[in-house]
Design an enzyme around this catalytic site. Structure first.
Site, PDB file in Angstrom:
ATOM      1  N   CYS A   1      27.100  -8.768  29.219  1.00 28.68           N
ATOM      2  CA  CYS A   1      28.370  -8.216  29.689  1.00 28.68           C
ATOM      3  C   CYS A   1      29.449  -9.298  29.784  1.00 28.68           C
ATOM      4  CB  CYS A   1      28.200  -7.448  31.002  1.00 28.68           C
ATOM      5  SG  CYS A   1      29.610  -6.371  31.340  1.00 28.68           S
TER       6      CYS A   1
ATOM      7  N   HIS B   1      23.863  -3.627  29.699  1.00 28.35           N
ATOM      8  CA  HIS B   1      23.139  -4.201  30.838  1.00 28.35           C
ATOM      9  C   HIS B   1      21.626  -3.968  30.724  1.00 28.35           C
ATOM     10  CE1 HIS B   1      26.359  -5.699  33.419  1.00 28.35           C
ATOM     11  NE2 HIS B   1      27.084  -4.701  32.926  1.00 28.35           N
TER      12      HIS B   1
ATOM     13  N   GLU C   1      19.322  -5.680  31.863  1.00 31.21           N
ATOM     14  CA  GLU C   1      18.601  -6.040  33.100  1.00 31.21           C
ATOM     15  C   GLU C   1      18.369  -4.811  33.979  1.00 31.21           C
ATOM     16  OE1 GLU C   1      21.774  -6.473  32.695  1.00 31.21           O
ATOM     17  OE2 GLU C   1      22.820  -6.039  34.569  1.00 31.21           O
TER      18      GLU C   1
END
Ligand code: MN
Length: 238
Positions: free
Chosen positions: A106, A211, A213
């Site tokens: 990001c 994203h 994660e």
């Protein structure tokens, strides 16, 4: 030995620095050891930190100061965090010099592009006419809302193949022009926004605009990005 992966923190207006645990946990799930980095350390300390790390993860956060890519700040650009901009540019100078395996997520993707001399769209809706809800989803981070078309021959394709990737999306800025020497990795399917690139002259430098994660605990293709970083870090540290 598990490789040590430095993780850049965000700076809060409350003067705290911190990082969402999903970034740290994704490194753990991938077989690495995550360690949060400082913000205010001088450049020589950041160089020494890089010499002890096996890999680097640049995390999400606030908009980058447009002055760093030679642009006037648009009214739609967020308030910059100069101390974080300074730290990340300084650690990248040290990390790229020694070809430290690096993953940017990001804001991290945007920081890497600016570091390589590229520039950014300061606000997708006002500059590209794509409603910000498309790339700044209202849904939870664990929901995937758009698709990435993967560029054959890119590092992203090498990691996960060339099938479209379903991703989440929480950004209102994006890459405008890719920096020098960077190779396109993937675009958003519906509007062509650049969502991934790599540096083919570097053993492992990968940027993604989404994203992973927040998806890595449930989606193997998201965890694969962290595993690729950790594997590159093992090769680098050996
Ligand atoms: Mn997106």
């Amino acid at each position: 030995m598990k490789p040590l992966i430095g993780v850049t923190p965000d700076v809060k207006p409350t003067e705290y620095i911190g990082v969402r645990d999903q970034y740290m946990h994704s490194i753990t799930l991938a077989g690495g050891i995550p360690v949060m980095l400082p913000i205010s350390a001088p450049e020589e300390d950041l160089e020494e930190i890089v010499s002890r790390l096996d890999g680097l993860l640049l995390t999400g956060g606030a908009d980058i100061d447009p002055a760093l890519y030679g642009a006037e700040k648009s009214p739609a650009c967020g308030e910059p965090r100069p101390e974080r901009d300074r730290m990340e540019m300084a650690i990248l100078r040290a990390a790229v010099k020694v070809k430290l395996p690096t993953l940017g997520i990001c804001r991290g993707c945007q920081v890497l592009n600016v570091f390589y001399g590229g520039d950014l769209v300061q606000d997708i809706e006002s500059e590209l006419g794509v409603p910000n809800t498309v790339h700044h989803q209202e849904a939870d981070y664990r929901v995937v809302t758009h698709d990435i078309v993967v560029e054959p021959g890119s590092l992203l394709a090498e990691i996960g193949g060339t099938d479209d990737i379903h991703v989440n999306s929480k950004h209102h800025q994006c890459v405008k022009t890719l920096g020098k020497g960077l190779r396109l990795g993937g675009r958003s399917k519906n509007d062509g926004i650049i969502e991934s690139f790599d540096d083919p002259a570097h053993p492992f430098m990968l940027a993604v605009q989404w994203h992973p994660e927040m998806l890595s605990a449930e989606r193997p293709e998201a965890l694969a990005l962290f595993k690729a970083l950790v594997e590159a870090a093992k090769r680098c540290g050996a």
